[in-house]
Design a protein around this motif. Structure first.
Motif, PDB file in Angstrom:
ATOM      1  N   ASP A 148     -11.546  -0.741 -15.689  1.00 56.64           N
ATOM      2  CA  ASP A 148     -12.353  -1.896 -16.099  1.00 56.64           C
ATOM      3  C   ASP A 148     -13.397  -2.291 -15.062  1.00 56.64           C
ATOM      4  OD1 ASP A 148     -10.798  -1.982 -18.354  1.00 56.64           O
ATOM      5  OD2 ASP A 148      -9.480  -3.570 -17.625  1.00 56.64           O
ATOM      6  N   GLY A 149     -13.423  -1.597 -13.912  1.00 61.14           N
ATOM      7  CA  GLY A 149     -14.372  -1.949 -12.865  1.00 61.14           C
ATOM      8  C   GLY A 149     -13.972  -3.172 -12.066  1.00 61.14           C
ATOM      9  N   ARG A 150     -12.671  -3.523 -12.087  1.00 62.00           N
ATOM     10  CA  ARG A 150     -12.203  -4.720 -11.384  1.00 62.00           C
ATOM     11  C   ARG A 150     -11.441  -4.398 -10.099  1.00 62.00           C
ATOM     12  NH1 ARG A 150      -8.276  -6.746 -13.582  1.00 62.00           N
ATOM     13  NH2 ARG A 150      -7.846  -5.227 -15.246  1.00 62.00           N
ATOM     14  N   LEU A 151     -11.260  -3.143  -9.773  1.00 61.94           N
ATOM     15  CA  LEU A 151     -10.475  -2.780  -8.602  1.00 61.94           C
ATOM     16  C   LEU A 151     -11.209  -3.168  -7.328  1.00 61.94           C
ATOM     17  CD1 LEU A 151      -7.837  -1.383  -7.666  1.00 61.94           C
ATOM     18  CD2 LEU A 151      -9.179   0.722  -7.449  1.00 61.94           C
ATOM     19  N   ARG A 152     -10.498  -3.828  -6.416  1.00 59.84           N
ATOM     20  CA  ARG A 152     -11.059  -4.252  -5.145  1.00 59.84           C
ATOM     21  C   ARG A 152     -10.098  -3.863  -4.028  1.00 59.84           C
ATOM     22  NH1 ARG A 152     -10.877  -8.910  -3.865  1.00 59.84           N
ATOM     23  NH2 ARG A 152     -12.566  -8.768  -2.359  1.00 59.84           N
ATOM     24  N   SER A 153     -10.570  -4.018  -2.795  1.00 65.81           N
ATOM     25  CA  SER A 153      -9.712  -3.788  -1.640  1.00 65.81           C
ATOM     26  C   SER A 153      -9.985  -4.880  -0.623  1.00 65.81           C
ATOM     27  CB  SER A 153      -9.990  -2.416  -1.023  1.00 65.81           C
ATOM     28  OG  SER A 153      -9.071  -2.127   0.016  1.00 65.81           O
ATOM     29  N   ASN A 154      -8.907  -5.460  -0.076  1.00 66.88           N
ATOM     30  CA  ASN A 154      -9.066  -6.509   0.925  1.00 66.88           C
ATOM     31  C   ASN A 154      -8.148  -6.236   2.106  1.00 66.88           C
ATOM     32  OD1 ASN A 154      -6.473  -7.274   0.056  1.00 66.88           O
ATOM     33  ND2 ASN A 154      -7.271  -8.818  -1.342  1.00 66.88           N
ATOM     34  N   LEU A 155      -7.876  -7.230   2.931  1.00 66.96           N
ATOM     35  CA  LEU A 155      -7.033  -7.033   4.111  1.00 66.96           C
ATOM     36  C   LEU A 155      -5.619  -6.604   3.748  1.00 66.96           C
ATOM     37  CD1 LEU A 155      -8.044 -10.096   6.329  1.00 66.96           C
ATOM     38  CD2 LEU A 155      -8.883  -7.751   6.478  1.00 66.96           C
ATOM     39  N   VAL A 156      -5.173  -6.972   2.562  1.00 68.27           N
ATOM     40  CA  VAL A 156      -3.804  -6.661   2.144  1.00 68.27           C
ATOM     41  C   VAL A 156      -3.715  -5.265   1.543  1.00 68.27           C
ATOM     42  CG1 VAL A 156      -1.893  -7.389   0.668  1.00 68.27           C
ATOM     43  CG2 VAL A 156      -3.334  -9.108   1.758  1.00 68.27           C
ATOM     44  N   GLY A 157      -4.737  -4.853   0.822  1.00 74.48           N
ATOM     45  CA  GLY A 157      -4.726  -3.554   0.167  1.00 74.48           C
ATOM     46  C   GLY A 157      -5.510  -3.631  -1.127  1.00 74.48           C
ATOM     47  N   HIS A 158      -5.281  -2.695  -2.033  1.00 74.87           N
ATOM     48  CA  HIS A 158      -5.959  -2.713  -3.320  1.00 74.87           C
ATOM     49  C   HIS A 158      -5.446  -3.880  -4.162  1.00 74.87           C
ATOM     50  CE1 HIS A 158      -8.257   0.956  -2.992  1.00 74.87           C
ATOM     51  NE2 HIS A 158      -7.189   1.590  -2.525  1.00 74.87           N
ATOM     52  N   THR A 159      -6.344  -4.464  -4.940  1.00 72.52           N
ATOM     53  CA  THR A 159      -5.983  -5.596  -5.773  1.00 72.52           C
ATOM     54  C   THR A 159      -6.874  -5.627  -7.006  1.00 72.52           C
ATOM     55  OG1 THR A 159      -5.815  -8.021  -5.857  1.00 72.52           O
ATOM     56  CG2 THR A 159      -7.544  -7.103  -4.479  1.00 72.52           C
TER      57      THR A 159
END
Length: 213
Positions: free
Chosen positions: A68-79
């Motif tokens: 869906d194009g909503r995958l992100r990555s932050n300090l914790v990991g993929h979200t």
């Protein structure tokens, strides 16, 4: 979910690694072969390869977020969650507050002393400017989607795009007319490619995700 990471031999940080025979560790070619074999075997039983080292089932929320194009990555990991402030409270923790990275004191005694006196146990902070924020967004896109549209690094960041394209490890990127695409062998270099995009100041030190270090 399965995280498959390459072993990093750093005995100066982890004393127990001193007992490991360095000569017995697989070389780069063997690591590539092991990663490819693992991806093949996990894919055969319904796992999907995300980012550099995460494998999830096809119906996992992260897999659906990628579609869906909503995958992100932050300090914790993929979200699959939208961007939001992340607050680290323990010793050595890192916070991400609207692009400002804040490191807590790493020493237990110093951290506890600041907390006992009602003060934030902050060791250092770094505020991203507009260019740094765009570089980080480009690195996150590359990590999550294994491709980097040239438009994400336009204008003043065009030299960064060219440098990445020209200096990436051989065979790790395929250059198309409008984007760079990470190859299957390039997955092992993905964290390093993203880190090169971010370009944090030398004074900024881990702990951070490998792609943001």
């Amino acid at each position: 979910r399965i995280t498959l990471e390459r072993y990093r031999h750093t005995p100066w940080r982890t004393a127990g690694q001193c007992a490991i025979d360095v000569e017995a560790l697989p070389d780069a070619a063997q690591v590539q072969a092991l990663m490819a074999l693992t991806a093949e075997l996990l894919g055969a039983v319904g796992y999907r390869w995300l980012g550099a080292d995460l494998f999830v089932l096809e119906d996992d929320p992260l897999s659906l977020a990628l579609d869906d194009g909503r995958l992100r990555s932050n300090l914790v990991g993929h979200t699959s969650q939208p961007a939001m402030p992340l607050l680290g409270v323990g010793r050595g923790a890192v916070s991400d507050l609207d692009g400002c990275l804040v490191w807590n004191l790493a020493t237990a005694g110093a951290w506890a002393s600041e907390v006992a006196q009602g003060r934030l146990p902050v060791a250092m902070a770094w505020q991203a400017d507009d260019q740094a924020a765009r570089r980080r967004a480009a690195a996150e896109h590359l990590l999550c989607h294994q491709q980097l549209p040239a438009a994400l690094l336009a204008d003043d960041l065009a030299p960064v795009y060219e440098t990445l394209a020209n200096l990436a490890p051989p065979g790790s990127l395929c250059r198309l007319a409008d984007r760079l695409v990470v190859t299957a062998p390039g997955r092992l270099d993905l964290h390093h490619l993203c880190a090169a995009l971010v370009g944090l100041p030398v004074a900024v030190q881990p702990p951070l995700p490998a792609w943001l270090a």
